[in-house]
Design an enzyme around this catalytic site. Structure first.
Site, PDB file in Angstrom:
ATOM      1  N   LYS A  35      36.933  60.814  36.273  1.00 39.10           N
ATOM      2  CA  LYS A  35      36.262  60.027  35.241  1.00 39.10           C
ATOM      3  C   LYS A  35      34.995  60.760  34.832  1.00 39.10           C
ATOM      4  O   LYS A  35      34.478  61.586  35.577  1.00 39.10           O
ATOM      5  CB  LYS A  35      35.928  58.638  35.778  1.00 39.10           C
ATOM      6  CG  LYS A  35      37.195  57.802  36.031  1.00 39.10           C
ATOM      7  CD  LYS A  35      36.882  56.343  36.203  1.00 39.10           C
ATOM      8  CE  LYS A  35      38.124  55.531  36.559  1.00 39.10           C
ATOM      9  NZ  LYS A  35      38.968  55.213  35.396  1.00 39.10           N
ATOM     10  N   HIS A  66      50.360  56.852  38.915  1.00 41.75           N
ATOM     11  CA  HIS A  66      50.657  57.499  37.630  1.00 41.75           C
ATOM     12  C   HIS A  66      51.014  58.989  37.792  1.00 41.75           C
ATOM     13  O   HIS A  66      51.992  59.471  37.232  1.00 41.75           O
ATOM     14  CB  HIS A  66      49.460  57.422  36.674  1.00 41.75           C
ATOM     15  CG  HIS A  66      48.932  56.040  36.462  1.00 41.75           C
ATOM     16  ND1 HIS A  66      49.719  54.916  36.471  1.00 41.75           N
ATOM     17  CD2 HIS A  66      47.671  55.596  36.230  1.00 41.75           C
ATOM     18  CE1 HIS A  66      48.966  53.856  36.248  1.00 41.75           C
ATOM     19  NE2 HIS A  66      47.712  54.237  36.098  1.00 41.75           N
ATOM     20  N   ARG A  77      41.748  29.630  37.255  1.00 43.01           N
ATOM     21  CA  ARG A  77      40.828  28.683  37.886  1.00 43.01           C
ATOM     22  C   ARG A  77      40.047  27.916  36.825  1.00 43.01           C
ATOM     23  O   ARG A  77      39.851  26.720  36.923  1.00 43.01           O
ATOM     24  CB  ARG A  77      39.840  29.471  38.755  1.00 43.01           C
ATOM     25  CG  ARG A  77      39.684  28.927  40.146  1.00 43.01           C
ATOM     26  CD  ARG A  77      38.739  29.820  40.922  1.00 43.01           C
ATOM     27  NE  ARG A  77      39.304  31.169  41.025  1.00 43.01           N
ATOM     28  CZ  ARG A  77      39.786  31.676  42.145  1.00 43.01           C
ATOM     29  NH1 ARG A  77      39.767  30.988  43.253  1.00 43.01           N
ATOM     30  NH2 ARG A  77      40.300  32.895  42.177  1.00 43.01           N
ATOM     31  N   ASP A 120      53.912  50.429  36.453  1.00 40.27           N
ATOM     32  CA  ASP A 120      53.116  51.649  36.401  1.00 40.27           C
ATOM     33  C   ASP A 120      53.080  51.966  34.910  1.00 40.27           C
ATOM     34  O   ASP A 120      54.057  52.477  34.349  1.00 40.27           O
ATOM     35  CB  ASP A 120      53.780  52.793  37.169  1.00 40.27           C
ATOM     36  CG  ASP A 120      52.879  54.022  37.180  1.00 40.27           C
ATOM     37  OD1 ASP A 120      52.371  54.377  36.103  1.00 40.27           O
ATOM     38  OD2 ASP A 120      52.692  54.607  38.250  1.00 40.27           O
ATOM     39  N   HIS A 121      51.968  51.623  34.263  1.00 44.55           N
ATOM     40  CA  HIS A 121      52.015  51.623  32.791  1.00 44.55           C
ATOM     41  C   HIS A 121      52.224  53.034  32.222  1.00 44.55           C
ATOM     42  O   HIS A 121      52.629  53.170  31.074  1.00 44.55           O
ATOM     43  CB  HIS A 121      50.790  50.919  32.193  1.00 44.55           C
ATOM     44  CG  HIS A 121      49.545  51.744  32.160  1.00 44.55           C
ATOM     45  ND1 HIS A 121      48.745  51.928  33.247  1.00 44.55           N
ATOM     46  CD2 HIS A 121      48.960  52.434  31.150  1.00 44.55           C
ATOM     47  CE1 HIS A 121      47.722  52.694  32.918  1.00 44.55           C
ATOM     48  NE2 HIS A 121      47.821  53.013  31.647  1.00 44.55           N
ATOM     49  N   GLU A 171      39.487  61.600  32.145  1.00 44.34           N
ATOM     50  CA  GLU A 171      38.942  60.522  31.313  1.00 44.34           C
ATOM     51  C   GLU A 171      37.494  60.850  31.000  1.00 44.34           C
ATOM     52  O   GLU A 171      36.792  61.419  31.839  1.00 44.34           O
ATOM     53  CB  GLU A 171      39.016  59.189  32.053  1.00 44.34           C
ATOM     54  CG  GLU A 171      40.442  58.739  32.323  1.00 44.34           C
ATOM     55  CD  GLU A 171      40.485  57.369  32.968  1.00 44.34           C
ATOM     56  OE1 GLU A 171      40.726  56.394  32.247  1.00 44.34           O
ATOM     57  OE2 GLU A 171      40.262  57.280  34.175  1.00 44.34           O
TER      58      GLU A 171
HETATM   59  C1  BG6 Z   1      44.553  52.562  35.179  1.00 43.19           C
HETATM   60  C2  BG6 Z   1      43.400  52.893  36.097  1.00 43.19           C
HETATM   61  O1  BG6 Z   1      45.726  52.425  35.916  1.00 43.19           O
HETATM   62  O2  BG6 Z   1      44.714  53.585  34.222  1.00 43.19           O
HETATM   63  C3  BG6 Z   1      42.128  53.137  35.309  1.00 43.19           C
HETATM   64  O3  BG6 Z   1      43.187  51.828  37.017  1.00 43.19           O
HETATM   65  C4  BG6 Z   1      42.367  54.139  34.209  1.00 43.19           C
HETATM   66  O4  BG6 Z   1      41.082  53.559  36.165  1.00 43.19           O
HETATM   67  C5  BG6 Z   1      43.592  53.751  33.383  1.00 43.19           C
HETATM   68  O5  BG6 Z   1      41.224  54.186  33.389  1.00 43.19           O
HETATM   69  C6  BG6 Z   1      43.909  54.801  32.340  1.00 43.19           C
HETATM   70  O6  BG6 Z   1      44.947  54.369  31.535  1.00 43.19           O
HETATM   71  P1  BG6 Z   1      45.250  55.087  30.153  1.00 43.19           P
HETATM   72  O7  BG6 Z   1      46.502  54.462  29.674  1.00 43.19           O
HETATM   73  O8  BG6 Z   1      44.055  54.840  29.298  1.00 43.19           O
HETATM   74  O9  BG6 Z   1      45.400  56.531  30.478  1.00 43.19           O
END
Ligand code: BG6
Length: 484
Positions: free
Chosen positions: A338, A240, A45, A177-178, A216
């Protein structure tokens, strides 16, 4: 080898793009892994000063050191298109710009559309891509990349899936899905199937239970707009952590390719179910004030963007089983939170103690645990019992370990790998629609249950989570692995 291509990032000024996507693209440029004639178009935007801001985010977040020459070369390939996600004229400008780049570089129309936008904008962007005909191609290919959350529950996820498939064929849709881009996660399959010694033990005769932990130390960190009303289970368990479970529990694929792996993951996810009663086998919590990485911090409801009565959970734990002959009777305990005591993601497989042997040997037995340390100290460890030197037969747990970093060069970031795979057209590391939907089927009943039973339990920031989570495991005669 990737073919020449152009990538469009919708939402290029957003958090994900600045922290992950642009730095990963820079890292790929740095290691010479971008396709030839690569162009990047940022759609947003507001495009004022975007390039300068992207440069800053690369300096801050890229894996490789900042090299102005590499950045300048990449920046020359970055174009910006200003518009909103329902602005047909802006999409027409985008189409014209893409066509112009193809002609100028003499490249086919290979386009990646990266939807780094909130799911509420997915449909608008897809509609515009269809209206301008950008989803269709006479030559070249089209790929669309979407980021979680893929819906809020099964029904909304199905609607989202259908909306995407109205515009793109399933084979062109890449769901990120990283976690699957992390090397340590891919190593689960290597350890299980490239070695002879684990698979014979990988079943309910030898495995007592599995713990999957994603802890985390940071809080929600300014993401109230996304996180409030979503919570830990939807944020990371639905995707994940159930993907980790699928890799731990799936049968051996006939090949390590996208179709074969997806087929096995779908089977195992479709056999995964919550074990109840939920009041005893699950727990949820919300962080109160306490400590984050040594610094005093306020609780969630005192953070900007959260209502004082927010019932969003920042900690979630549940118990699932996999209803197959291999896994019947083996509980999988999954937890995430968290503001916990430390950052760690791991899968721990605990084996049964020896069933036979002398009373003395049984009394001395320790739990054999195989731990996949996903992060931060990525590695694999195996806990065994050993005799303590000296008098008598005193057994002590010791650990055999391997650190990936001491053996291999630093691994690429998950997003480098995944972006590279999209450009190459390799869908192995991307969950399919059925996987996403089966995962919602697993957790939907728990979300419904929680919606009817009041607020999450409180826990102090910097601890191991709510006491209800400890009680949940002690009821089954087990304990969580320590986060201290
Ligand atoms: C993301 C979540 O998919 O993964 C976050 O939305 C989370 O809340 C993050 O902090 C954690 O990713 P990584 O790679 O740091 O474990």
């Amino acid at each position: 080898v990737a073919e020449p291509a152009s990538m469009v990032i919708f939402g290029v000024t957003g958090d994900l793009s600045r922290k992950k996507l642009i730095p990963a693209i820079y890292d790929l440029a740095h290691s010479g892994q971008l396709p030839p004639d690569f162009d990047l178009i940022g759609f947003a935007r507001n495009t004022t000063d975007v390039k300068a801001r992207l440069r800053e985010s690369v300096r801050e977040h890229a894996r490789t050191p900042f090299d102005p020459v590499v950045w300048d070369e990449l920046a020359e390939r970055i174009d910006l298109v200003q518009g909103s996600f329902d602005d047909t004229a802006a999409f027409a400008r985008l189409a014209a710009r893409l066509a112009e780049l193809d002609v100028r570089r003499g490249k086919p129309g290979n386009y990646v559309f990266y939807l780094s936008v909130s799911p509420s904008a997915f449909e608008a962007v897809c509609d515009q891509l269809a209206i301008t005909g950008l989803n269709r191609t006479a030559h070249g290919w089209r790929r669309v990349v979407v980021e979680k959350p893929f819906g809020h529950d099964l029904a909304s996820s199905q609607a989202l899936g259908a909306a995407l498939e109205r515009v793109f064929p399933p084979s062109s849709i890449y769901r990120i899905d990283h976690y699957l881009g992390k090397e340590t996660v891919q190593n689960i399959l290597a350890l299980r199937f490239a070695n002879g010694m684990f698979e014979p033990l990988w079943n309910n005769r030898h495995i007592d239970h599995v713990q999957i932990t994603m802890a985390e130390s940071v809080g929600v960190a300014g993401r109230a707009g996304y996180y409030d009303g979503v919570g830990a289970a939807r944020d990371v368990i639905q995707n994940h952590l159930l993907q980790l479970l699928a890799l731990i529990a799936m049968e051996e694929p006939v090949a390590f390719d996208a179709d074969s792996i997806a087929a096995e993951k779908i089977k195992v996810l479709s056999a995964t179910e919550l074990l109840g009663p939920l009041a005893e086998t699950s727990a949820r919590g919300q962080y109160g004030a306490g400590i984050e990485n040594g610094v005093p911090v306020a609780g969630l409801v005192d953070e900007a963007g959260f209502p004082a009565d927010s019932a969003t959970e920042t900690f979630a734990a549940l118990t699932v089983g996999v209803a197959t002959r291999r896994w019947a009777g083996v509980p999988f305990f999954i937890r995430t939170g968290k503001r916990l005591a430390r950052r760690t993601t791991e899968v721990a497989v605990t084996f049964r103690p020896p069933a036979h042997g002398s009373p003395a040997a049984r009394a001395a037995a320790v739990s054999n645990v195989l731990v996949f340390r996903v992060q931060p100290d990525d590695g694999i460890e195996l806990h065994i019992g050993a005799k303590r030197p000296g008098d008598g037969m005193h057994i002590q747990p010791v650990s055999l370990g391997m650190d990936f970093r001491s053996v291999f060069d630093p691994a690429p970031e998950a997003y480098e790998r995944l972006i590279c795979d999209v450009l190459r057209g390799d869908a192995t590391l991307f969950p399919r629609r059925e996987e996403v939907e089966w995962s919602w089927r697993v957790i939907d009943p728990l979300l419904d249950y929680w919606a009817g039973v009041g607020r999450p339990d409180n826990y102090l920031s910097g601890t191991s989570g709510p006491e209800s989570a400890d009680r949940m495991l002690s009821r089954s005669g087990r304990a969580w692995r320590s986060l201290r």
